[in-house]
Design a protein around this motif. Structure first.
Motif, PDB file in Angstrom:
ATOM      1  N   MET A 198       0.848  -1.180   0.000  1.00  9.27           N
ATOM      2  CA  MET A 198       0.000   0.000   0.000  1.00  9.27           C
ATOM      3  C   MET A 198       0.889   1.237   0.000  1.00  9.27           C
ATOM      4  N   LYS A 199       0.333   2.337  -0.427  1.00 11.61           N
ATOM      5  CA  LYS A 199       1.084   3.582  -0.445  1.00 11.61           C
ATOM      6  C   LYS A 199       0.491   4.550   0.574  1.00 11.61           C
ATOM      7  N   ILE A 200       1.372   5.103   1.410  1.00 10.05           N
ATOM      8  CA  ILE A 200       0.983   6.155   2.354  1.00 10.05           C
ATOM      9  C   ILE A 200       1.897   7.344   2.100  1.00 10.05           C
ATOM     10  N   PHE A 201       1.635   8.416   2.800  1.00 10.19           N
ATOM     11  CA  PHE A 201       2.442   9.623   2.656  1.00 10.19           C
ATOM     12  C   PHE A 201       2.969  10.033   4.018  1.00 10.19           C
ATOM     13  N   CYS A 202       4.265  10.237   4.085  1.00  8.90           N
ATOM     14  CA  CYS A 202       4.925  10.627   5.333  1.00  8.90           C
ATOM     15  C   CYS A 202       5.642  11.951   5.068  1.00  8.90           C
ATOM     16  N   GLY A 215       5.606   9.941  -0.666  1.00 12.26           N
ATOM     17  CA  GLY A 215       4.973   8.633  -0.784  1.00 12.26           C
ATOM     18  C   GLY A 215       5.939   7.525  -0.420  1.00 12.26           C
ATOM     19  N   ILE A 216       5.464   6.557   0.370  1.00  8.92           N
ATOM     20  CA  ILE A 216       6.272   5.385   0.689  1.00  8.92           C
ATOM     21  C   ILE A 216       5.390   4.143   0.545  1.00  8.92           C
ATOM     22  N   GLU A 217       5.997   3.073   0.071  1.00  9.89           N
ATOM     23  CA  GLU A 217       5.299   1.799  -0.099  1.00  9.89           C
ATOM     24  C   GLU A 217       5.529   0.919   1.123  1.00  9.89           C
ATOM     25  N   LEU A 218       4.456   0.324   1.615  1.00 11.44           N
ATOM     26  CA  LEU A 218       4.517  -0.542   2.788  1.00 11.44           C
ATOM     27  C   LEU A 218       3.687  -1.790   2.544  1.00 11.44           C
ATOM     28  N   ALA A 219       3.898  -2.791   3.379  1.00 11.10           N
ATOM     29  CA  ALA A 219       3.060  -3.987   3.340  1.00 11.10           C
ATOM     30  C   ALA A 219       1.627  -3.597   3.695  1.00 11.10           C
ATOM     31  N   ALA A 220       0.669  -4.363   3.211  1.00 11.98           N
ATOM     32  CA  ALA A 220      -0.744  -4.046   3.413  1.00 11.98           C
ATOM     33  C   ALA A 220      -1.150  -3.994   4.881  1.00 11.98           C
ATOM     34  N   ASP A 221      -0.431  -4.696   5.751  1.00  4.84           N
ATOM     35  CA  ASP A 221      -0.798  -4.739   7.173  1.00  4.84           C
ATOM     36  C   ASP A 221       0.132  -3.903   8.045  1.00  4.84           C
ATOM     37  N   ALA A 222       0.791  -2.912   7.465  1.00  2.00           N
ATOM     38  CA  ALA A 222       1.794  -2.120   8.191  1.00  2.00           C
ATOM     39  C   ALA A 222       1.164  -1.271   9.296  1.00  2.00           C
ATOM     40  N   THR A 223       1.955  -1.099  10.354  1.00  2.00           N
ATOM     41  CA  THR A 223       1.546  -0.235  11.461  1.00  2.00           C
ATOM     42  C   THR A 223       2.267   1.106  11.342  1.00  2.00           C
ATOM     43  N   LEU A 224       1.823   2.035  12.137  1.00  5.61           N
ATOM     44  CA  LEU A 224       2.461   3.347  12.165  1.00  5.61           C
ATOM     45  C   LEU A 224       3.933   3.207  12.569  1.00  5.61           C
ATOM     46  N   ALA A 225       4.236   2.360  13.541  1.00  5.04           N
ATOM     47  CA  ALA A 225       5.627   2.161  13.978  1.00  5.04           C
ATOM     48  C   ALA A 225       6.485   1.639  12.825  1.00  5.04           C
ATOM     49  N   SER A 280       2.648   1.101  17.659  1.00  2.00           N
ATOM     50  CA  SER A 280       2.776  -0.281  17.165  1.00  2.00           C
ATOM     51  C   SER A 280       1.409  -0.948  16.984  1.00  2.00           C
ATOM     52  N   GLN A 281       0.352  -0.335  17.478  1.00  2.93           N
ATOM     53  CA  GLN A 281      -0.992  -0.894  17.360  1.00  2.93           C
ATOM     54  C   GLN A 281      -1.800  -0.253  16.237  1.00  2.93           C
ATOM     55  N   ARG A 282      -1.414   0.944  15.841  1.00  6.01           N
ATOM     56  CA  ARG A 282      -2.192   1.694  14.843  1.00  6.01           C
ATOM     57  C   ARG A 282      -1.958   1.145  13.439  1.00  6.01           C
ATOM     58  N   GLN A 283      -2.961   0.473  12.883  1.00  3.17           N
ATOM     59  CA  GLN A 283      -2.886  -0.055  11.530  1.00  3.17           C
ATOM     60  C   GLN A 283      -3.083   1.097  10.549  1.00  3.17           C
ATOM     61  N   LEU A 284      -2.340   1.065   9.464  1.00  5.09           N
ATOM     62  CA  LEU A 284      -2.464   2.093   8.447  1.00  5.09           C
ATOM     63  C   LEU A 284      -3.300   1.580   7.283  1.00  5.09           C
ATOM     64  N   ALA A 285      -3.842   2.505   6.523  1.00  5.38           N
ATOM     65  CA  ALA A 285      -4.644   2.169   5.348  1.00  5.38           C
ATOM     66  C   ALA A 285      -4.103   2.932   4.148  1.00  5.38           C
ATOM     67  N   GLU A 286      -4.396   2.426   2.975  1.00  6.67           N
ATOM     68  CA  GLU A 286      -3.991   3.055   1.724  1.00  6.67           C
ATOM     69  C   GLU A 286      -4.315   4.557   1.752  1.00  6.67           C
ATOM     70  N   GLY A 287      -3.300   5.372   1.433  1.00  4.14           N
ATOM     71  CA  GLY A 287      -3.499   6.807   1.327  1.00  4.14           C
ATOM     72  C   GLY A 287      -3.390   7.586   2.628  1.00  4.14           C
ATOM     73  N   ASP A 288      -3.162   6.887   3.772  1.00  7.66           N
ATOM     74  CA  ASP A 288      -3.010   7.612   5.037  1.00  7.66           C
ATOM     75  C   ASP A 288      -1.876   8.620   4.933  1.00  7.66           C
TER      76      ASP A 288
END
Length: 71
Positions: free
Chosen positions: A1-5, A9-19, A52-60
């Motif tokens: 998935m792609k999020i923005f930090c 833009g950075i690519e991460l696994a679909a189940d990535a956490t904020l940590a 470490s508990q906060r799951q991220l979603a596409e586009g966060d």
């Protein structure tokens, strides 16, 4: 998935956490985590114990802030 930090833009696994996102973002930049780091996810500050508990979603969107002392 792609999020923005911090707007990048950075690519991460679909189940990535904020940590995990933070580790990836800082590792790519070969930068240590600054002291006093705060993180907002989609405009809401996430307390450090929940990173470490906060799951991220596409586009966060993550915004990183560090405290600065001074007068």
């Amino acid at each position: 998935m792609k999020i923005f930090c911090n707007g990048e833009g950075i690519e991460l696994a679909a189940d990535a956490t904020l940590a995990e996102a933070l580790l990836s973002y800082l590792e790519v930049r070969d930068a240590p985590a600054p002291k006093g780091l705060a993180v907002a996810c989609n405009g809401d500050v996430v307390p450090r114990p929940f990173w470490s508990q906060r799951q991220l979603a596409e586009g966060d969107r993550l915004d990183l802030f560090s405290a600065v002392a001074g007068g």
